[in-house]
Design a protein around this motif. Structure first.
Motif, PDB file in Angstrom:
ATOM      1  N   LYS A  30       0.798  -1.214   0.000  1.00  0.00           N
ATOM      2  CA  LYS A  30       0.000   0.000   0.000  1.00  0.00           C
ATOM      3  C   LYS A  30       0.839   1.277   0.000  1.00  0.00           C
ATOM      4  N   SER A  31       2.109   1.175  -0.330  1.00  0.00           N
ATOM      5  CA  SER A  31       2.957   2.364  -0.366  1.00  0.00           C
ATOM      6  C   SER A  31       3.819   2.328  -1.611  1.00  0.00           C
ATOM      7  N   GLN A  32       4.199   3.514  -2.071  1.00  0.00           N
ATOM      8  CA  GLN A  32       5.049   3.604  -3.245  1.00  0.00           C
ATOM      9  C   GLN A  32       5.936   4.842  -3.164  1.00  0.00           C
ATOM     10  N   ILE A  60      -5.090   4.510   1.021  1.00  0.00           N
ATOM     11  CA  ILE A  60      -5.968   4.459   2.194  1.00  0.00           C
ATOM     12  C   ILE A  60      -7.104   3.468   1.960  1.00  0.00           C
ATOM     13  N   ASN A  61      -7.783   3.602   0.827  1.00  0.00           N
ATOM     14  CA  ASN A  61      -8.800   2.636   0.415  1.00  0.00           C
ATOM     15  C   ASN A  61      -8.896   2.690  -1.101  1.00  0.00           C
ATOM     16  N   ARG A  62      -9.960   2.143  -1.656  1.00  0.00           N
ATOM     17  CA  ARG A  62     -10.077   2.042  -3.113  1.00  0.00           C
ATOM     18  C   ARG A  62     -10.135   3.405  -3.791  1.00  0.00           C
ATOM     19  N   HIS A  63     -10.591   4.426  -3.101  1.00  0.00           N
ATOM     20  CA  HIS A  63     -10.752   5.740  -3.721  1.00  0.00           C
ATOM     21  C   HIS A  63      -9.824   6.808  -3.166  1.00  0.00           C
ATOM     22  N   GLY A 106     -11.690   4.679  -8.832  1.00  0.00           N
ATOM     23  CA  GLY A 106     -10.906   3.685  -8.106  1.00  0.00           C
ATOM     24  C   GLY A 106      -9.433   3.771  -8.450  1.00  0.00           C
ATOM     25  N   ASN A 107      -8.590   3.345  -7.522  1.00  0.00           N
ATOM     26  CA  ASN A 107      -7.143   3.363  -7.755  1.00  0.00           C
ATOM     27  C   ASN A 107      -6.578   1.974  -7.971  1.00  0.00           C
ATOM     28  N   ASP A 108      -7.442   0.997  -8.335  1.00  0.00           N
ATOM     29  CA  ASP A 108      -6.965  -0.363  -8.560  1.00  0.00           C
ATOM     30  C   ASP A 108      -7.015  -0.763 -10.026  1.00  0.00           C
TER      31      ASP A 108
END
Length: 202
Positions: A30-32, A60-63, A106-108
């Motif tokens: 969850k980090s980059q 943090i979450n999907r959005h 979404g960020n996925d």
């Protein structure tokens, strides 16, 4: 009917055993780490500055996601008012910036579009002028004069951005993107601009 209940129990037991033997799906880190480089237009002096940043982003979450980065801005220019009339101007700053990003789709996905907003604090130095003009001197000749103006010290402000990022691989380890941003500080130094970004999941 007597065989139904033992068969149901056997099916449930087999299903539970399969669920236990199957490994739990692994989620992406969850980090980059992010590096960006581009230009920002100094709205006060109307000249381009080089802006680079090194940041750390967290999902943090999907959005929603958040990012913190160190940004360096530097630019110089000579403004000409005639063949023998010029004034040097410059702007240099080091900022700590923080933004929260909202990805409506979404960020996925393979392509991530996000709106960002946040604040920054840092140290800046700007060399400019209060006025520049031609005027007659004591010999009644036209002469170019200007009054320099230098400001430096602590600066705080806000930043807003539009971000588009693309994952390069199926495992979503490497990402490239583009950031359009505008920032403004307490000295009314407006800096619109854009940066290319490269990110890697940690």
């Amino acid at each position: 009917m007597k065989l139904f209940y033992p068969l149901l129990i056997a099916i449930a037991a087999c299903t539970g055993a399969q669920a236990q033997t199957q490994p739990a799906p692994t989620s992406h880190p969850k980090s980059q780490l992010e590096f960006g480089v581009g230009t920002s237009l100094n709205g006060t002096g109307d000249y381009a500055c080089l802006k680079t940043h090194l940041g750390y982003n967290t999902l943090i979450n999907r959005h929603l996601s958040a990012g913190t980065r160190i940004a360096m801005i530097s630019g110089t220019k000579v403004k000409y008012f005639g063949p023998d009339a010029s004034v040097p101007v410059s702007y240099h700053a080091v900022n700590l910036e923080n933004e929260v990003y909202f990805a409506p789709f979404g960020n996925d996905g393979r392509v991530v579009v996000a709106l960002g907003g946040g604040a920054f604090v840092g140290y800046g130095q700007q060399y400019n002028f209060e006025y520049a003009q031609y005027a007659r001197n004591a010999n009644n000749q036209m002469e170019f004069t200007y009054k320099p103006k230098q400001t430096n010290g602590l600066q705080v402000g806000y930043i807003a951005s539009l971000n588009t990022d693309f994952w390069l691989d199926a495992r979503q380890n490497w990402q490239v993107g583009f950031k359009l941003a505008i920032q403004n500080d307490n000295r009314a130094t407006v800096l619109p601009g854009g940066q290319l970004k490269v990110s890697h999941r940690l």
